[in-house]
Design a protein around this motif. Sequence first.
Motif, short mmCIF file in Angstrom:
data_model
loop_
_atom_site.label_atom_id
_atom_site.label_comp_id
_atom_site.label_asym_id
_atom_site.label_seq_id
_atom_site.Cartn_x
_atom_site.Cartn_y
_atom_site.Cartn_z
N ALA A 210 -27.86 6.50 0.32
CA ALA A 210 -28.89 5.76 -0.43
C ALA A 210 -29.89 6.73 -1.06
O ALA A 210 -30.30 6.56 -2.21
CB ALA A 210 -29.60 4.77 0.50
N MET A 211 -30.28 7.77 -0.30
CA MET A 211 -31.20 8.76 -0.86
C MET A 211 -30.54 9.53 -2.00
O MET A 211 -31.14 9.76 -3.05
CB MET A 211 -31.66 9.71 0.24
CG MET A 211 -32.47 10.91 -0.27
SD MET A 211 -33.91 10.45 -1.30
CE MET A 211 -34.99 9.75 -0.06
N ASP A 213 -28.10 8.53 -3.91
CA ASP A 213 -27.95 7.63 -5.06
C ASP A 213 -29.28 7.45 -5.79
O ASP A 213 -29.32 7.35 -7.03
CB ASP A 213 -27.42 6.28 -4.61
CG ASP A 213 -25.95 6.33 -4.19
OD1 ASP A 213 -25.27 7.32 -4.53
OD2 ASP A 213 -25.49 5.39 -3.52
N GLU A 214 -30.38 7.39 -5.03
CA GLU A 214 -31.70 7.28 -5.66
C GLU A 214 -32.00 8.52 -6.50
O GLU A 214 -32.50 8.42 -7.62
CB GLU A 214 -32.77 7.10 -4.59
CG GLU A 214 -34.19 6.99 -5.15
CD GLU A 214 -35.24 6.81 -4.07
OE1 GLU A 214 -36.42 7.11 -4.35
OE2 GLU A 214 -34.89 6.38 -2.96
N ALA A 217 -29.90 8.60 -9.68
CA ALA A 217 -30.35 7.66 -10.71
C ALA A 217 -31.58 8.17 -11.46
O ALA A 217 -32.01 7.56 -12.44
CB ALA A 217 -30.65 6.30 -10.09
N GLY A 218 -32.14 9.27 -11.02
CA GLY A 218 -33.35 9.80 -11.62
C GLY A 218 -33.08 10.71 -12.79
O GLY A 218 -31.94 10.83 -13.26
N LYS A 270 -39.06 -0.83 -15.77
CA LYS A 270 -38.62 0.32 -14.98
C LYS A 270 -37.71 1.18 -15.84
O LYS A 270 -36.76 0.67 -16.44
CB LYS A 270 -37.89 -0.14 -13.73
CG LYS A 270 -37.45 1.02 -12.83
CD LYS A 270 -36.76 0.50 -11.58
CE LYS A 270 -36.32 1.66 -10.69
NZ LYS A 270 -35.64 1.16 -9.44
#
Length: 276
Positions: A210-211, A213-214, A217-218, A270
């Motif tokens: 999850a980290m 993937d976050e 996505a940046g 966003k």
Amino acid sequence: MNANPITLPLGGYEAQHFGLEVRGKTAVVTLNRPEKKNPLTFESYAELCDFFRALGKDETVKAVVVTGAGGNFSSGGDVHEIIGPLVAMDTVRLLKFTRMTGELVKAMRACPQPIVAAIDGVCAGAGAIVAMASDLRYGTVRAKVAFLFNRVGLAGCDMGACAMLPRIVGQGRASELLYTGRALPGDEAERWGFFNRLLEPETLLDAALAMADEIAAGPTFAHAMTKRMLHMEWAMGVDDSIEAEAVAQALCMQTEDFGRAYRAFAAKQKPVFEGD
């Protein structure tokens, strides 16, 4: 060198000495010799080094997770496949080996993608170095991190440990770990700042993914610049660091992602980053 040439994109590459899966924009590297607690060998060192070097040319992978199979991260260099042969080597060959292991850390620090290590169980010797060389470290209570070099008659100054570990946990704590080789349990590793987060074993990999993937996505260029500055500024004074960051930030302001972020903010939306 790795006998299996790295091919791009990395999603189509079949690793021989570790597991590799590309999930969207995140690559998952699994040290996968669980019957021996995932030790490193001459071959896996070389292939991992080539893999992390190739990441610099891959435009599809934006973040990496490194983990181990079977409830352990890595027990370090294989006793029989590495340490045994080292005893019989002369100085020239030994130096070739120690430089080769250091190249893995250099490759991990030089690749533009942030690396998240998911650490459970044994994380020792060179395995602890791989964890140290990652950008973020998620661990479990049952994790045991140990820089065991003194236990085999070697110095703690291996693969950059004396430069990097004090910056993570502090000089005194790093000195204790490198002089004694004692195991650092998961809860203490979190208190010392070696682990960013402490999780249950069954949720560890999902949290690391999850980290990653976050991060993936940046803004890709900006993340790569942050990683580069974090590494470069170890050797800089404050004034030089401020100047280097001014140049870096000006370059980031020329990216399309910077413009997208502004337009999204103005529209009260966003931002969706595309990595350019």
